[in-house]
Motif scaffolding. Structure first.
Motif, PDB file in Angstrom:
ATOM      1  N   UNK A   1      47.599  56.590 -32.824  1.00  9.22           N
ATOM      2  CA  UNK A   1      48.559  55.553 -31.340  1.00  9.22           C
ATOM      3  C   UNK A   1      46.896  55.225 -31.225  1.00  9.22           C
ATOM      4  N   UNK A   2      45.677  55.329 -30.598  1.00  8.64           N
ATOM      5  CA  UNK A   2      44.938  54.728 -30.409  1.00  8.64           C
ATOM      6  C   UNK A   2      44.036  53.293 -31.097  1.00  8.64           C
ATOM      7  N   UNK A   3      44.342  53.863 -32.845  1.00  7.04           N
ATOM      8  CA  UNK A   3      44.273  52.799 -33.470  1.00  7.04           C
ATOM      9  C   UNK A   3      44.937  51.660 -33.787  1.00  7.04           C
ATOM     10  N   UNK A   4      46.433  51.863 -33.619  1.00  7.47           N
ATOM     11  CA  UNK A   4      47.432  50.718 -33.428  1.00  7.47           C
ATOM     12  C   UNK A   4      47.018  49.577 -32.048  1.00  7.47           C
ATOM     13  N   UNK A   5      46.219  50.292 -30.837  1.00  4.98           N
ATOM     14  CA  UNK A   5      46.619  49.896 -29.311  1.00  4.98           C
ATOM     15  C   UNK A   5      45.084  49.116 -29.737  1.00  4.98           C
ATOM     16  N   UNK A   6      44.156  49.218 -30.197  1.00  2.72           N
ATOM     17  CA  UNK A   6      42.915  49.277 -30.866  1.00  2.72           C
ATOM     18  C   UNK A   6      43.040  47.092 -31.805  1.00  2.72           C
ATOM     19  N   UNK A   7      43.425  48.004 -32.825  1.00  3.38           N
ATOM     20  CA  UNK A   7      44.096  47.480 -34.008  1.00  3.38           C
ATOM     21  C   UNK A   7      44.723  46.216 -33.651  1.00  3.38           C
ATOM     22  N   UNK A   8      45.585  45.693 -32.616  1.00  5.02           N
ATOM     23  CA  UNK A   8      46.879  45.404 -31.640  1.00  5.02           C
ATOM     24  C   UNK A   8      45.864  43.809 -30.736  1.00  5.02           C
TER      25      UNK A   8
ATOM     26  N   UNK B   1      33.529  44.101 -30.523  1.00  5.56           N
ATOM     27  CA  UNK B   1      35.381  44.233 -30.603  1.00  5.56           C
ATOM     28  C   UNK B   1      35.120  44.957 -31.789  1.00  5.56           C
ATOM     29  N   UNK B   2      34.703  44.493 -33.383  1.00  4.10           N
ATOM     30  CA  UNK B   2      34.274  44.494 -34.248  1.00  4.10           C
ATOM     31  C   UNK B   2      33.506  46.038 -34.735  1.00  4.10           C
ATOM     32  N   UNK B   3      32.282  46.076 -34.121  1.00  2.39           N
ATOM     33  CA  UNK B   3      31.471  47.326 -33.304  1.00  2.39           C
ATOM     34  C   UNK B   3      32.869  48.867 -33.050  1.00  2.39           C
ATOM     35  N   UNK B   4      33.288  48.339 -31.859  1.00  4.63           N
ATOM     36  CA  UNK B   4      34.162  49.503 -31.740  1.00  4.63           C
ATOM     37  C   UNK B   4      35.314  49.795 -32.528  1.00  4.63           C
ATOM     38  N   UNK B   5      35.659  49.222 -33.215  1.00  2.00           N
ATOM     39  CA  UNK B   5      36.208  49.161 -33.907  1.00  2.00           C
ATOM     40  C   UNK B   5      35.450  50.312 -35.466  1.00  2.00           C
TER      41      UNK B   5
END
Length: 210
Positions: A55-62, A124-128
């Motif tokens: 869920x967190x991954x989908x939120x972050x990429x969105x 943003x990329x570093x957070x991902x």
């Protein structure tokens, strides 16, 4: 007394949390709470923890897709979001089907002071990168605890996918002129570091809006 590998895992996990925007003090506090050995963790517990992480991954990429990135990076982010959505569906279907249980609810997430805009593209990329490092570690840490062979196979498959995401994200950071941990190459480590379900839970909870 902690062994040397445990100390190494703790240090690397603190780096993940601080890279994602948590203070060093808070990161150490979260990891300190998560040092209990992984006992009595059921396959359903693992599935629901994995689902929360996805869920967190989908939120972050969105959110990342709202940022103005160069074409190739944006194309990757869009494809990665599809992967994470597929993980959510697979985990949800497994929990509802073979396990005949109710999947954990999707929480609301927060990223502290991070603003998803063009001025913060590297952040943003570093957070991902930090998130994908934690996701890979969480799946690796869960694999020895899983009893169901089908769930075990799925966890290993998803871990490989998340590690591929990590390499591409590292490359994206380098493409935009940033730096990554370790060698300045997309693949920066020979061996991924596993984390316990407790550590993974604390990492995800750090992003859940209270």
């Amino acid at each position: 007394m902690q062994t040397q590998p445990q100390n190494l895992a703790r240090r690397k996990f603190v780096k993940v949390l601080t890279a994602a925007g948590l203070s060093t003090a808070l990161a150490h506090s979260l990891v300190g709470q998560a040092l209990a050995q992984s006992q009595n963790v059921s396959d359903l517990d693992v599935l629901n923890l994995a689902l929360t992480a996805e869920y967190l991954a989908t939120d972050a990429y969105t959110r990342a897709l709202t940022v103005s990135f160069p074409g190739e990076i944006r194309d990757y982010l869009a494809e990665a979001l599809k992967h994470e959505e597929a993980h959510v569906k697979a985990l949800t279907d497994t929990i509802r089907g073979p396990f005949n249980a109710t999947p954990v609810a999707r929480p609301q997430f927060t990223y502290g002071d991070l603003q998803f805009n063009a001025a913060n593209r590297l952040k943003v990329l570093e957070t991902l990168v930090a998130l994908e490092t934690a996701f890979t570690g969480a799946y690796l840490g869960a694999i020895p605890l899983i009893q169901n062979k089908a769930v075990l196979s799925a966890a290993a498959s998803i871990a490989m996918n998340e590690e591929a995401h990590l390499a591409i994200l590292r490359d994206a950071v380098l493409t935009l002129g940033g730096r990554v941990e370790g060698p300045q190459t997309p693949v920066g480590r020979a061996v991924a570091v596993a984390i316990t379900p407790q550590q993974a839970t604390q990492a995800v909870q750090g992003f859940i809006r209270k």
